[in-house]
Design an enzyme around this catalytic site. Structure first.
Site, PDB file in Angstrom:
ATOM      1  N   ALA A 278      33.072  67.347  18.068  1.00  0.00           N
ATOM      2  CA  ALA A 278      32.369  66.851  16.875  1.00  0.00           C
ATOM      3  C   ALA A 278      33.264  66.842  15.641  1.00  0.00           C
ATOM      4  O   ALA A 278      32.780  66.984  14.522  1.00  0.00           O
ATOM      5  CB  ALA A 278      31.090  67.635  16.609  1.00  0.00           C
ATOM      6  N   HIS A 279      34.547  66.681  15.848  1.00  0.00           N
ATOM      7  CA  HIS A 279      35.486  66.519  14.733  1.00  0.00           C
ATOM      8  C   HIS A 279      35.895  65.039  14.703  1.00  0.00           C
ATOM      9  O   HIS A 279      36.802  64.631  15.410  1.00  0.00           O
ATOM     10  CB  HIS A 279      36.707  67.429  14.935  1.00  0.00           C
ATOM     11  CG  HIS A 279      36.354  68.882  15.046  1.00  0.00           C
ATOM     12  ND1 HIS A 279      37.143  69.796  15.697  1.00  0.00           N
ATOM     13  CD2 HIS A 279      35.282  69.585  14.568  1.00  0.00           C
ATOM     14  CE1 HIS A 279      36.585  71.005  15.615  1.00  0.00           C
ATOM     15  NE2 HIS A 279      35.446  70.892  14.946  1.00  0.00           N
ATOM     16  N   HIS A 280      35.201  64.283  13.880  1.00  0.00           N
ATOM     17  CA  HIS A 280      35.378  62.823  13.887  1.00  0.00           C
ATOM     18  C   HIS A 280      36.471  62.445  12.890  1.00  0.00           C
ATOM     19  O   HIS A 280      36.293  62.638  11.685  1.00  0.00           O
ATOM     20  CB  HIS A 280      34.076  62.113  13.502  1.00  0.00           C
ATOM     21  CG  HIS A 280      32.880  62.625  14.241  1.00  0.00           C
ATOM     22  ND1 HIS A 280      31.660  62.844  13.643  1.00  0.00           N
ATOM     23  CD2 HIS A 280      32.739  62.987  15.531  1.00  0.00           C
ATOM     24  CE1 HIS A 280      30.807  63.305  14.542  1.00  0.00           C
ATOM     25  NE2 HIS A 280      31.441  63.412  15.690  1.00  0.00           N
TER      26      HIS A 280
END
Lengths: 529, 167
Positions: A465-467
């Site tokens: 979830a590190h975009h």
């Protein structure tokens, strides 16, 4: 009575997104006396955080219920490798820091010069020294507990704002095994109070950090938003921005068109606009803002908007030892190893190793989930809880143009806008690096004399979830979206404060760098206003 | 292992009910019959060496539903349905049944295998509002956690020493 969501008069700055980046930009500029409006797609969460904790702990509820994640508002399409976009992404005042775990490491010097040092990815147009003072300011703003015991960390000029959390019982087991395996461990910088800081209490050990910290010891951006509002900023919630409008010359953004819950549309005008809505919604908003002059989307003359999407990949393993490991007493990590972070050459990307303090099943979750009760339940849970150990790790994914966020041609959201399509896959180097992480982890488990009972490797890996990367920073307007001052090459009053400007991803949790870039963005805006 | 008022406060701290006993214990809570049903259920789902269950359940449940009318109604409905099931299949109210028969009644209703669901079928609501309610109360306390192997279970603000190994 619902709050007034009609637009203010022409503001100095309109910020889109009330997560950590938007909050910091708003707080700095409002404190400097600027007239700031923040438009946030999601709500203000005003429920009791203990109630949210109960929602999380009781198995009748999905974790996404805690912060109202997903649904028609957040519809998306995943192409290629499955991408769970809404699993950890929060829309609302505070953004995903409401849910995050709160790990805050600086990128390494090599991260900014990866292409020139080992021929991987692309160099950033700024270096570590440019960002260093902003890192320090970000650590102060978020409140970071850390220690100078990491021999692999980049140089710093000042101590951490708070002392680090001491290592855990399981850390000590890992430390011995790591020493035998020739691996150095060290503390973790946490955006979590180890003592009272900024009006918030020290951690009291609820153990539910992600998704919710009832005590407020974990930083989240609602505190910065509160400071921004105290300084005069106006924060409007539940107003998803639909598109940006520009002037006839195509040189300046003139307004942000947003929708309200009652179905109205309004336009907020401002001298400067800042997009701070993450690595997916930021490029999506630019693509939604196409016009006859910019048929491929706003600020997209490079064609890079939405491209080079990156995430970190999880690599890990876990097993059980013959002694108590004290897991799930806290919900955060206290030891890591950055020994394998810098890349020796182009054979692999970065690896960050983690030692979990919440391995195995949660005793409360296990107690509430069985088909037994009474003495039988106690016997079962005692057998399943108490001696687990696990290592995790983040693995870097390099930028590739084919990994991208684009508008889906047919599927639309609750406002009739095309949803984001996440086109994402893994390349061979990333897979090899995950395998390498597993090899190192296996070495540690061998030293422990433990046979892992689960392994997350290249096939089973998940994104974290590190975009990142979808409006990359660069000097060249033909190959990047924003310049080193975070201003878009195409529109002179449009800036981006987000992980979307990352050129490469590194393998550090990105929020501290997001915060540092936001503070840098605020400085440049203040110079221009 | 005795449950004390301190355990009630610890359980309330983990639940969305604040950390204090209600000032007026005769307020909108449960009837004495409903409380008896809750206590008799706890006697089944709690481990056999836990004592002082009645006071724990009475005080916790009352504080737990104070100001939470909808939740209280969910609990009351589930209690009524559990009693109805007991009357139908065992000819007595749930609380009046011997402990082994209470266990049998719960399993006969399918509560053991039911997924907890506040809006589900009877067995799912009994699981959610009654069984898991009571289990959540017990196992988020240091006393309940200790039974499972931790004195600082998730949900309990037990400080930052225990994770380091201190007891």
């Amino acid at each position: 009575m619902s709050p007034d969501r009609t637009p203010a008069g022409r503001a100095d700055v309109c910020v889109v997104g009330a997560g950590p980046a938007g909050a910091l930009v708003a707080e700095r500029l409002a404190t400097a006396g600027r007239d700031v409006v923040v438009l946030e797609a999601g709500p203000r969460f005003e429920q009791d955080r203990e109630e949210q904790m109960e929602t999380y702990l009781r198995p009748a509820h999905a974790e996404t219920e805690v912060w109202d994640m997903g649904g028609p508002r957040d519809a998306f399409v995943s192409s290629g490798r499955s991408y769970p976009l809404n699993a950890l992404r929060v829309k609302g005042v505070g953004g995903s820091t409401l849910h995050w775990q709160g790990m805050v490491m600086r990128l390494h010097e090599q991260d900014f010069e990866l292409e020139s040092s080992v021929g991987l990815g692309r160099d950033w147009p700024i270096d570590y020294a440019d960002l260093k003072p902003y890192y320090a300011a970000a650590e102060s703003a978020l409140g970071v507990a850390g220690a100078d015991d990491n021999p692999f960390a980049p140089p710093r000029d000042e101590p951490f704002p708070m002392p680090a959390f001491p290592p855990s019982k399981s850390d000590s087991l890992f430390a011995d095994a790591c020493e035998s395996a020739g691996i150095t461990t060290h503390s973790v910088p946490n955006a979590r109070n180890s003592e009272s800081y900024d009006g918030r209490s020290a951690c009291v050990g609820y153990g539910t950090c992600s998704p919710v910290c009832p005590s407020g010891a974990k930083y989240d951006a609602t505190t910065t938003i509160a400071d921004a509002e105290e300084a005069g900023a106006r924060v409007v919630s539940e107003v998803p921005v639909q598109r940006l409008e520009h002037d006839a010359a195509g040189e300046r953004v003139t307004g942000a068109v947003y929708a309200t819950p009652d179905g109205e549309e309004h336009t907020q005008e401002a001298r400067e606009f800042v997009l701070a809505c993450g690595g997916v919604e930021t490029p999506r908003l630019l693509l939604l803002s196409d016009s006859p002059q910019y048929p491929d989307g706003l600020a997209n003359s490079s064609g890079a908007v939405g491209r080079y999407f990156m995430d970190h990949l999880f690599a890990g393993m876990g097993g059980r030892v013959g002694e108590e490991t004290r897991q799930h007493h806290v919900g955060f990590m206290t030891s890591e190893s950055h020994q394998f972070y810098d890349r020796p050459d182009d054979s692999r990307s970065a690896i960050k190793l983690e030692f979990l303090n919440y391995a195995g099943p949660s005793p409360v979750g296990a107690a509430l989930s069985g088909d037994d009760w009474g003495d039988e339940l106690v016997e079962r849970v005692r057998d399943s809880y108490g001696n687990h150990l696990a290592m995790g790790g983040l693995v870097e994914q390099l930028p590739r143009a084919e990994n991208r966020i684009r508008l889906h041609p047919t599927k639309t959201d609750d406002h009739g806008n095309p949803v984001p399509e996440v086109v994402w896959s893994l390349d061979e180097r990333t897979r090899r690096t995950i395998e390498r992480a597993n090899e190192i982890q296996r070495r540690v488990f061998d030293e422990l004399g433990v046979e892992p009972d689960w392994v997350t490797g290249p096939e089973s890996t998940t994104p974290t979830a590190h975009h990142m990367g979808t409006t990359r920073m660069g000097e060249d307007p033909e190959a990047s979206v924003v310049d080193p001052e975070l201003r878009t090459h195409d529109l002179s009053n449009l800036s981006i404060a987000s992980s979307s400007v990352f050129v490469t991803a590194g393998a550090m949790n990105p929020t501290l760098t997001i915060a540092a870039l936001a503070l840098k963005c605020a400085d440049h805006l203040e110079e221009r206003l | 292992m005795e449950l004390t008022r301190r355990d009630v406060l610890a359980a309330l701290a983990a639940a969305s009910a604040g950390c204090s006993f209600p000032e007026d214990a005769s307020g909108d809570g449960f009837s004495s019959e409903e409380t008896e049903t809750l206590v008799s259920l706890a006697e089944v789902v709690y481990p056999s060496d836990v004592t002082s269950i009645e006071n724990f359940v009475r005080d916790y449940s009352l504080a737990r539903v104070e100001g939470r009318g909808e939740y209280r109604e969910g609990m009351r409905d589930a209690i009524a349905e559990l009693d109805e099931h007991a009357e139908t299949f065992h000819d007595q109210a749930f609380a009046a049944l011997p402990k082994p028969t209470r266990d049998e009644a719960l399993r006969g209703l399918g509560v053991d295998a039911a997924d907890p669901d506040p809006e589900g079928a009877t067995r799912e609501r009994v699981r959610y509002y009654l069984v898991n309610e009571l289990l959540f109360a017990l196992y988020t306390t240091p006393t309940g956690g200790e039974l499972l192997g931790t004195e600082n279970p998730p949900g309990h603000p037990g400080g930052t020493r225990s994770y380091q190994g201190a007891r």
